[in-house]
Design a protein around this motif. Structure first.
Motif, PDB file in Angstrom:
ATOM      1  N   LYS A   1       0.842  -1.200   0.000  1.00 35.59           N
ATOM      2  CA  LYS A   1       0.000   0.000   0.000  1.00 35.59           C
ATOM      3  C   LYS A   1       0.877   1.250   0.000  1.00 35.59           C
ATOM      4  O   LYS A   1       0.641   2.190  -0.757  1.00 35.59           O
TER       5      LYS A   1
ATOM      6  N   TYR B   1      -1.346  -1.271  -5.321  1.00 33.54           N
ATOM      7  CA  TYR B   1      -2.630  -1.467  -4.667  1.00 33.54           C
ATOM      8  C   TYR B   1      -3.243  -2.840  -4.929  1.00 33.54           C
ATOM      9  O   TYR B   1      -3.856  -3.432  -4.033  1.00 33.54           O
TER      10      TYR B   1
ATOM     11  N   ALA C   1       2.219   2.047  -3.284  1.00 33.40           N
ATOM     12  CA  ALA C   1       1.176   2.265  -4.293  1.00 33.40           C
ATOM     13  C   ALA C   1       0.991   1.052  -5.199  1.00 33.40           C
ATOM     14  O   ALA C   1       0.523   1.183  -6.325  1.00 33.40           O
TER      15      ALA C   1
ATOM     16  N   ILE D   1      -4.249  -5.469  -1.940  1.00 38.35           N
ATOM     17  CA  ILE D   1      -5.570  -6.080  -1.738  1.00 38.35           C
ATOM     18  C   ILE D   1      -5.438  -7.589  -1.581  1.00 38.35           C
ATOM     19  O   ILE D   1      -6.027  -8.202  -0.675  1.00 38.35           O
TER      20      ILE D   1
ATOM     21  N   LEU E   1      -6.786   1.289   2.837  1.00 34.14           N
ATOM     22  CA  LEU E   1      -6.445   1.071   1.432  1.00 34.14           C
ATOM     23  C   LEU E   1      -7.587   1.524   0.520  1.00 34.14           C
ATOM     24  O   LEU E   1      -7.351   2.208  -0.493  1.00 34.14           O
ATOM     25  N   MET E   2      -8.815   1.165   0.873  1.00 33.78           N
ATOM     26  CA  MET E   2      -9.955   1.577   0.059  1.00 33.78           C
ATOM     27  C   MET E   2     -10.099   3.099   0.042  1.00 33.78           C
ATOM     28  O   MET E   2     -10.448   3.694  -0.977  1.00 33.78           O
TER      29      MET E   2
ATOM     30  N   GLU F   1     -12.361   4.563  -2.863  1.00 34.40           N
ATOM     31  CA  GLU F   1     -13.549   3.700  -2.706  1.00 34.40           C
ATOM     32  C   GLU F   1     -14.117   3.945  -1.308  1.00 34.40           C
ATOM     33  O   GLU F   1     -14.019   3.112  -0.401  1.00 34.40           O
TER      34      GLU F   1
ATOM     35  N   ASP G   1      -7.550   5.184   0.246  1.00 36.97           N
ATOM     36  CA  ASP G   1      -6.509   5.633  -0.683  1.00 36.97           C
ATOM     37  C   ASP G   1      -6.966   5.514  -2.128  1.00 36.97           C
ATOM     38  O   ASP G   1      -6.603   6.339  -2.978  1.00 36.97           O
ATOM     39  N   LEU G   2      -7.754   4.483  -2.418  1.00 38.03           N
ATOM     40  CA  LEU G   2      -8.221   4.239  -3.787  1.00 38.03           C
ATOM     41  C   LEU G   2      -9.471   5.062  -4.140  1.00 38.03           C
ATOM     42  O   LEU G   2      -9.951   4.983  -5.266  1.00 38.03           O
TER      43      LEU G   2
END
Length: 467
Positions: A112, A117, A115, A121, A152-153, A158, A155-156
């Protein structure tokens, strides 16, 4: 044995370092200590492989510790390589087990950070499944993975998925730990951040307020986490344009951070306070804050660090607001040299400074200097294939204006045509149909007086104060 001596020496070097959240913000002395620690780990690894073989669990343990050390140094590629080797050994020797789950989780964390990603996941999903198999559906270690996955989500982008992960984590922690526990506050804080990113400021504040109440109950007022929470609450109030409330929260954060010796964090809060003063047009107070922030960062980090450049940019921007053009330019040029030293000539963070200098020189009528810096901005953005945006359109039009003023009509039309094409491509023409028509007319009949009145300022030519 020598291996044990090396491990003890490494631990001595690392006393007080903890899990530092930002590997790039270490002062030079600390970075030197971390390099020495990594060298010791590498020697320890060679000795251990020689003594017990390459597939021994003690080798896997050393590799795991080395990975964390490389991560602290901001070396994610080296860290991931160590963790992959550690995982292989542990899976072969232990199968589904706590050490393997820990390794998968760290692989997710560092992927993470790097980057990567998709890999992150996969690692988190593997860790989550193994934690549930080993400990059951509602164990704290399951909650830990869910919080990492939520981050993480976030960062994305989401955000709904992130809130769902955080919500599951929060439910588990409140059931296991009760309402008044730092681990509960931690996930509330993370949920507040996700809502901040969604620009749901009122909901965001409610989560931060709950986290703050818990942290004051658990730690008292004079604690780093309390200072962090006050700081972000001040930032949100500033975003909501509640500037007086923002200053109250930020001053509390600054006092806490100063009292407990968190100099770098205090410098960040001072910069936020300066930003609020600038919004309130209290420019002298803003300068004082930015100067103090700069002084603190130089003291902690030395002269060649991006945080120093960041403070110089803020100081230069407010000095430009005060029509102190020479000192503003000096601040920007020093920031430019620092970023070139830190990142090289073709980094987008260098481009942003080139952009600001170009705009300032254009406004001052120094067209040759302005065009040089704006051309450098465009060159960097093209090399990096940076996503096209309104600021890029604006700079292309400005370059066209300079060419037109200097009598280079062909070059002017080329710059304007490229700008107009991007303007339409990124959807700005639909949002600004009148401006689109003005730009079309400009290409048909480029009159210098007309272009000064219609183009400049209609998109955006504000200087970037940065974060």
């Amino acid at each position: 044995p020598r291996v044990t001596v090396l491990e003890a020496s490494t631990a001595f070097f690392l006393q007080g370092y903890g899990d530092h959240p930002d590997p790039h913000s270490f002062p030079a002395r600390r970075s030197s200590d971390l390099r020495k620690a990594c060298k010791m780990y590498e020697e320890c690894l060679k000795l251990r492989k020689s003594a017990v073989g390459s597939d021994h669990l003690k080798v896997a343990s050393t590799l795991y510790d080395m990975a964390l050390m490389f991560h602290k140094r901001g070396k994610p590629t080296r860290a991931l390589a160590c963790l992959e080797e550690s995982r292989r050994i542990r899976i072969d020797r232990l199968g589904s087990s706590v050490p393997v789950a820990e390794t998968l989780q760290q692989l997710g964390n560092i992927s993470k950070f790097a980057a990567q990603y998709g890999a992150a996941i996969n690692f988190y999903e593997g860790a989550l499944a193994m934690r549930k198999e080993l400990h059951g559906e509602s164990h704290e270690s399951v909650a830990d993975v869910l919080q990492e996955m939520g981050d993480l989500m976030d960062d994305l982008g989401e955000y709904e998925t992130a809130m769902n992960k955080f919500g599951d984590c929060l439910y588990m922690r409140k059931r296991r730990l009760g309402e008044k526990h730092e681990d509960v506050a931690s996930v509330l804080y993370a949920m507040g951040f996700t809502l901040l990113n969604k620009e749901e400021y009122e909901r965001s504040m409610s989560f931060f307020e709950e986290a703050l109440t818990i942290r004051i109950d658990v730690f008292g007022v004079e604690h780093s986490l309390v200072g962090d929470t006050y700081n972000i609450m001040g930032f949100i109030e500033a975003k909501r344009e509640e500037l007086d409330k923002a200053l109250v929260f930020l001053m509390k954060a600054y006092q806490i951070r100063g009292n407990i010796g968190e100099t770098l964090k205090a410098s960040d809060t001072l910069k936020n306070i300066g930003n609020v003063h600038r919004e309130q047009c209290n420019l002298k107070e803003a300068v004082d804050c930015y100067e103090d922030s700069l002084r603190m960062r130089r003291s902690e980090l030395g002269d060649k660090h991006d945080k120093v450049a960041d403070a110089l940019i803020s100081l230069g921007t407010v000095r430009y607001d005060m029509s102190l053009h020479d000192s503003a330019m000096a601040n920007y040029k020093e920031a430019l040299e620092i970023r070139r030293d830190v990142y090289g000539d073709f980094d987008d963070r260098v481009a942003s400074v080139q952009q600001n200098i170009g705009i300032m020189q254009f406004r001052a009528g120094n067209l040759t200097e302005a065009k040089h810096h704006l051309d450098e901005f465009v060159k960097i953005r093209r090399v990096n294939k940076t996503k096209e945006s309104a600021d890029y359109v604006n700079i292309l039009f400005m370059i066209g204006n300079i060419n037109r003023i200097n009598g280079y009509d062909t070059q002017a039309k080329a710059a304007w045509s490229e700008a107009l094409e991007i303007f339409k491509h990124i959807g700005l023409a639909k949002e600004n149909p009148e401006l689109a028509r003005t730009l079309d007319n400009l290409l048909e009949s480029p009159d210098p007086a007309e272009k000064q009145n219609t183009v400049i300022g209609k998109i955006s030519v504000n200087l970037l104060g940065e974060k």
